[in-house]
Design an enzyme around this catalytic site. Sequence first.
Site, short mmCIF file in Angstrom:
data_model
loop_
_atom_site.label_atom_id
_atom_site.label_comp_id
_atom_site.label_asym_id
_atom_site.label_seq_id
_atom_site.Cartn_x
_atom_site.Cartn_y
_atom_site.Cartn_z
N SER A 134 5.68 8.31 -6.66
CA SER A 134 5.20 7.94 -5.33
C SER A 134 4.87 9.20 -4.52
O SER A 134 4.04 10.00 -4.94
CB SER A 134 6.26 7.06 -4.62
OG SER A 134 5.71 6.45 -3.48
N GLU B 16 -1.90 5.13 -9.86
CA GLU B 16 -1.18 3.92 -9.43
C GLU B 16 -1.08 3.95 -7.92
O GLU B 16 -1.26 4.98 -7.29
CB GLU B 16 0.20 3.86 -10.07
CG GLU B 16 1.18 4.94 -9.63
CD GLU B 16 1.95 4.61 -8.36
OE1 GLU B 16 2.17 3.41 -8.07
OE2 GLU B 16 2.33 5.56 -7.64
N HIS C 139 4.86 1.66 -8.92
CA HIS C 139 5.65 0.77 -8.07
C HIS C 139 5.66 -0.63 -8.68
O HIS C 139 5.01 -1.55 -8.19
CB HIS C 139 5.06 0.71 -6.66
CG HIS C 139 5.10 2.02 -5.93
ND1 HIS C 139 4.18 3.02 -6.13
CD2 HIS C 139 5.95 2.47 -4.97
CE1 HIS C 139 4.46 4.04 -5.33
NE2 HIS C 139 5.52 3.74 -4.62
#
Length: 319
Positions: free
Chosen positions: A116, A214, A284
Amino acid sequence: MKGVFSLNYKPKALNKGDTVGVIAPASPPDPKKLDTALLFLEELGLQVKLGKALKNQHGYLAGQDDERLADLHEMFRDDEVKAVLCACGGFGTGRIAAGIDFSLIRKHPKIFWGYSDITFLHTAIHQNTGLVTFHGPMLSTDIGLDDVHPLTKASYKQLFQETEFTYTEELSPLTELVPGKAEGELVGGNLSLLTSTLGTPFEIDTRGKLLFIEDIDEEPYQIDRMLNQLKMGGKLTDAAGILVCDFHNCVPVKREKSLSLEQVLEDYIISAGRPALRGFKIGHCSPSIAVPIGAKAAMNTAEKTAVIEAGVSEGALKT
């Protein structure tokens, strides 16, 4: 681009009894979920050392920038610590990247793990040191959940074993977007963070590499804008191949009329003309599969596979 290393090396694998450091270089972790995750580390046979700023809070940050940076440096400096694990993402890693002592990391190479917002640190550290790092499920964010998937937990086994990993449709359905084979160093991570590196000294280098992307909670028009920026920066066509991973909850909300996520991805990925597969459970998502950034990898769209070499070495550091 500043300090892009052409020679990569892997950190040493963990052994039971080793000490790992836990830090929060971005936002503060959820205390209860973190406690649950720390028990998981103990179950793996690991000792834990907590960063001094781990439970600090400064707005949406886990303490001041200098406090979070100091934790990062201290964990790499401490030879007792064999791995640096990020508790969570959030926001804030870009604020400390310019202050990182890369020579310190080169002198004390070890496992670095997170995803992330941690994507910015992965890119900065790998490209300025050559160290293979891990894009993997985090402690508070993933391991601390009541319904954490067994495969998410199993990703941590990669830290103990020098084992090649093959991603097949046994893990998730994969869709061929552009046919072909490709191989190269695996790079990438969160799309929002990769885009934020452009125009900085830590700009992502995709030349001849396998790029994986992502994201979460971004509407299709926002994904469109970011992919367009990567396209105009040459990052998509520079890549040898593209792995499209999980885009959780990336659906239209504000706009009544919208392209779908699938349309946006196809517009950019297909036009890039590089071998591409979509559907990897990386990011995620649940399960969340860890992958080593900087490791050699190969993809085959006909076979719908991605083969990734081990991210750790069980002996001396390997190049």
